[in-house]
Write a protein that holds these residues in place. Structure first.
Motif, PDB file in Angstrom:
ATOM      1  N   UNK A 116     -24.657 -16.953 -19.176  1.00  0.00           N
ATOM      2  CA  UNK A 116     -25.644 -16.034 -19.728  1.00  0.00           C
ATOM      3  C   UNK A 116     -25.014 -15.339 -20.924  1.00  0.00           C
ATOM      4  N   UNK A 117     -25.767 -15.218 -21.990  1.00  0.00           N
ATOM      5  CA  UNK A 117     -25.228 -14.592 -23.201  1.00  0.00           C
ATOM      6  C   UNK A 117     -24.707 -13.187 -22.886  1.00  0.00           C
ATOM      7  N   UNK A 118     -23.421 -12.957 -23.167  1.00  0.00           N
ATOM      8  CA  UNK A 118     -22.825 -11.648 -22.978  1.00  0.00           C
ATOM      9  C   UNK A 118     -22.611 -11.244 -21.537  1.00  0.00           C
ATOM     10  N   UNK A 123     -21.561  -9.960 -13.710  1.00  0.00           N
ATOM     11  CA  UNK A 123     -22.422  -8.891 -14.220  1.00  0.00           C
ATOM     12  C   UNK A 123     -23.879  -9.086 -13.784  1.00  0.00           C
ATOM     13  N   UNK A 124     -24.467  -8.038 -13.193  1.00  0.00           N
ATOM     14  CA  UNK A 124     -25.868  -8.057 -12.794  1.00  0.00           C
ATOM     15  C   UNK A 124     -26.788  -7.517 -13.893  1.00  0.00           C
ATOM     16  N   UNK A 125     -26.364  -6.475 -14.561  1.00  0.00           N
ATOM     17  CA  UNK A 125     -27.228  -5.721 -15.463  1.00  0.00           C
ATOM     18  C   UNK A 125     -27.797  -6.591 -16.579  1.00  0.00           C
ATOM     19  N   UNK A 126     -29.127  -6.625 -16.659  1.00  0.00           N
ATOM     20  CA  UNK A 126     -29.821  -7.324 -17.730  1.00  0.00           C
ATOM     21  C   UNK A 126     -29.630  -8.831 -17.742  1.00  0.00           C
ATOM     22  N   UNK A 127     -29.146  -9.367 -16.656  1.00  0.00           N
ATOM     23  CA  UNK A 127     -28.781 -10.788 -16.636  1.00  0.00           C
ATOM     24  C   UNK A 127     -29.980 -11.709 -16.880  1.00  0.00           C
ATOM     25  N   UNK A 128     -31.037 -11.496 -16.141  1.00  0.00           N
ATOM     26  CA  UNK A 128     -32.183 -12.409 -16.211  1.00  0.00           C
ATOM     27  C   UNK A 128     -32.860 -12.399 -17.571  1.00  0.00           C
ATOM     28  N   UNK A 129     -32.674 -11.316 -18.351  1.00  0.00           N
ATOM     29  CA  UNK A 129     -33.332 -11.240 -19.657  1.00  0.00           C
ATOM     30  C   UNK A 129     -32.547 -11.972 -20.746  1.00  0.00           C
ATOM     31  N   UNK A 130     -31.325 -12.344 -20.447  1.00  0.00           N
ATOM     32  CA  UNK A 130     -30.484 -12.974 -21.466  1.00  0.00           C
ATOM     33  C   UNK A 130     -30.701 -14.492 -21.517  1.00  0.00           C
ATOM     34  N   UNK A 131     -30.642 -15.063 -22.725  1.00  0.00           N
ATOM     35  CA  UNK A 131     -30.689 -16.524 -22.828  1.00  0.00           C
ATOM     36  C   UNK A 131     -29.352 -17.110 -22.374  1.00  0.00           C
ATOM     37  N   UNK A 132     -29.276 -18.418 -22.360  1.00  0.00           N
ATOM     38  CA  UNK A 132     -28.025 -19.094 -22.028  1.00  0.00           C
ATOM     39  C   UNK A 132     -27.236 -19.373 -23.299  1.00  0.00           C
ATOM     40  N   UNK A 133     -25.950 -19.160 -23.231  1.00  0.00           N
ATOM     41  CA  UNK A 133     -25.083 -19.567 -24.323  1.00  0.00           C
ATOM     42  C   UNK A 133     -24.306 -20.795 -23.855  1.00  0.00           C
TER      43      UNK A 133
END
Length: 451
Positions: A116-118, A123-133
Motif C-alpha cells: 500500500x502506498x506509504x 500500519x492500519x491508518x488510512x490503509x484501505x484508501x491508499x492505492x498499491x505501489x
C-alpha cells in the motif's frame, strides 16, 4: 479504496493463460490494465514445457473474453477437439492474445514488491484508501514504480518447484548435486537432453502426471537406447488408483498417460521403489544414491528428475495482508474446497471473487497460484476466476457472484491441468477417488453454499 484511485490501472502479474484472460476481461469491461511479464514473450512458463501435450482440448483452453478480443484480428480458432502441446498453446493462442492486448503487456518486467502506498503491512491508518505501489525490475536493469488500483497476481508456480526432500525441504546433498538434478519433464526431442538420459539410469521422484510423463518418455527412449532405465521413487505404495483412472478417466488423454506409465513398469523399463521418502542424495562413485528416511538406499543412478509439485512464490507480496490457508497457501475461503486431504479431486467446486478475497482489499491471487500447493487445476477454472474478479473490480457484483462454469467430473486424481501442465504430485496420503461409473458434465449455476 478511495474513488480517486479508480482511474488507476489494474496490475496483472504474469502473461500466462490466467493473466492474459484477466486482461481480456478487464479490457472488455473498460478498465485500464497493465500486464507485467518477466519473460521476453507471452506464456514464458508454458513455453518451458512446450514439448508436453495437454490433457484438455482446445475447446477447454480458450477463454471466452479472449476469443472475443481476438476475433477482429483474423485469429483462427484451432480444432476444438484437438489436444495441443504447450508450444501450440503458446504460439497459436496465448501470444496472439498478448499481441491483441498491445502495449498493455510489458515484457521483461519483474514485480519485486507490492505494498500500500506509504503503508507497510503493520500500519492500519488510512490503509484501505491508499492505492498499491508496485516495484518493477526491468530487463535492462532499471527499476520503476507503478501505482495501481488493484493487483491480480497470475504469476503461477512454475518458478518454484518443490524439492526432493519428503519433508518439503531440500534433501541433504540436493543443492550440492544440482548439475545432475532436474525439476522438469525431460524434452527428449532435444538432442542435448536425449544424450543426458540415453543409456543412463534415472531416478524419477513423484507420483503425479509429470512423473508419468517422464516414465513414459524414458521408456520410449529405452527402446532406442539400451541401458536407459528409470527408478521410480514413490512416497506411498502402489494401489489400484496409482496410475489414475485409465480408460474411465473423464480426461481421456490423462488416462492414457497413466496407462503408459504402468506399461513402463510392467515392461521393465522402470522399477518402482515404494514408501521411499527421500532424506538425502549422496555421491556413489561417479553416480548418486538416494537415501530414504528409514535408511533404505536406491540403486546408484546417473541423473535425478524431481517432480514433486510446485509451490507459490509469495516473497514479493510480503508487505500485503494476505489471508492464506496454513497448509495449502491458498486463499482461506478457497482452501477447504480444494484441500486434497479432505476432498476427492473428481469435483471442482465453482468459485470466483468471493473465495479469492484477502484482508487486503483489491488483491487477488488467480490461476494456478490461487491453488497454492493443491495438486490439480484446470484452465477453465482459472478463466472463471478472472471473469468473476474482473466483474467485481468493475462494480458488477451480481456478475461476480454468478458462476458460469461447466466442468467434467472426472472422478480421478492427478495433474488434471495445472493449466493442464502436468506438474503436480498427488497428496502424500494418496487421497484419491475412484472412477465414476460414467463421466458426466456438471453445470454450475449460481454459487451454492458449500459445506
Amino acid at each position: 479504496m478511495s474513488s480517486e484511485n479508480t482511474g488507476l490501472p489494474v496490475l496483472v502479474i504474469g502473461a500466462g493463460p490466467a493473466g492474459l484472460a484477466a486482461a481480456a476481461h478487464l479490457t472488455e469491461r473498460g478498465l485500464d490494465v497493465v500486464v507485467a511479464e518477466a519473460g521476453p514473450t507471452a506464456a514464458t512458463a508454458v513455453r518451458a514445457w512446450g514439448h508436453v501435450r495437454l490433457f484438455s482440448t482446445w475447446s477447454e483452453l480458450v477463454d471466452r473474453a479472449a476469443a472475443r478480443l481476438l476475433a477482429p484480428t483474423g485469429w483462427t480458432t484451432p480444432d476444438p477437439a484437438a489436444y495441443p502441446t504447450g508450444a501450440d498453446w503458446a504460439e497459436r493462442y496465448l501470444q496472439p492474445l498478448a499481441d491483441a492486448l498491445g502495449d498493455r503487456v510489458r515484457y521483461g518486467t519483474t514485480v519485486t514488491g507490492v505494498a500500500r502506498a506509504g503503508r507497510d503491512r503493520v500500519v492500519d491508518s488510512g490503509r484501505a484508501e491508499q492505492p498499491f505501489t508496485v516495484h518493477l525490475q526491468l530487463a535492462d536493469g532499471r527499476q520503476e514504480r507503478l501505482t495501481a488500483r488493484a493487483v491480480v497476481d497470475a504469476s503461477g508456480t512454475w518458478s518454484t518447484p518443490s524439492p526432493a526432500g519428503a519433508d518439503g525441504l531440500p534433501a541433504l546433498g540436493e543443492h550440492a548435486h544440482t548439475a545432475r538434478i532436474s525439476y522438469r519433464v525431460p524434452d527428449l526431442d532435444d538432442p542435448a537432453q536425449q544424450a543426458r538420459y540415453a543409456g543412463k539410469r534415472t531416478a524419477v521422484i513423484g507420483s503425479g502426471a509429470s512423473a508419468f510423463t517422464a516414465l513414459a518418455l524414458l521408456a520410449d527412449l529405452a527402446v532406442e537406447a539400451p541401458g536407459t532405465h528409470a527408478t521410480w521413487i514413490l512416497r506411498r505404495g502402489i494401489g489400484a488408483d496409482t496410475y489414475g483412472g485409465g480408460e474411465a478417466d473423464g480426461l481421456p488423454a490423462r488416462g492414457a498417460l497413466g496407462l503408459r506409465a504402468k506399461a513402463a513398469v510392467d515392461h521393465g523399463h522402470a522399477t518402482a521403489l515404494t514408501g521411499f521418502r527421500t532424506a538425502a542424495i549422496e555421491p556413489d562413485g561417479d553416480r548418486l544414491t538416494l537415501v530414504s528416511e528409514d535408511g533404505r538406499r536406491s540403486e546408484p543412478v546417473d541423473e535425478v528428475v524431481v517432480l514433486t509439485g510446485l509451490r507459490p512464490d509469495l516473497s514479493f507480496l510480503s508487505e500485503l495482508r494476505l489471508g492464506l490457508d496454513d497448509r495449502l497457501q491458498a486463499p482461506t475461503a478457497l482452501a477447504p474446497l480444494i484441500d486434497p486431504n479432505q476432498h476427492s479431486c473428481g469435483t471442482v467446486y465453482p468459485h470466483g471473487a468471493a473465495e479469492l478475497t484477502h484482508p487486503e482489499e483489491g488483491v487477488f491471487l488467480v490461476g494456478q497460484k490461487s491453488y497454492g500447493r493443491a495438486p490439480t487445476f484446470l484452465a477453465l477454472t482459472g478463466y472463471e476466476q478472472v471473469r468473476s474478479v474482473a466483474a467485481h473490480l468493475a462494480g458488477d457484483h451480481e456478475a461476480a457472484a454468478r458462476v458460469e462454469l461447466t466442468l467434467p467430473e472426472t472422478g480421478v486424481c492427478g495433474g488434471a491441468g495445472v493449466f493442464d501442465q502436468p506438474e503436480a504430485e498427488q497428496a502424500a496420503t494418496g487421497g484419491c477417488c475412484s472412477a465414476p461409473a460414467a463421466p458426466r458434465l456438471v453445470t454450475f449455476g449460481t454459487a451454492p453454499t458449500h459445506p
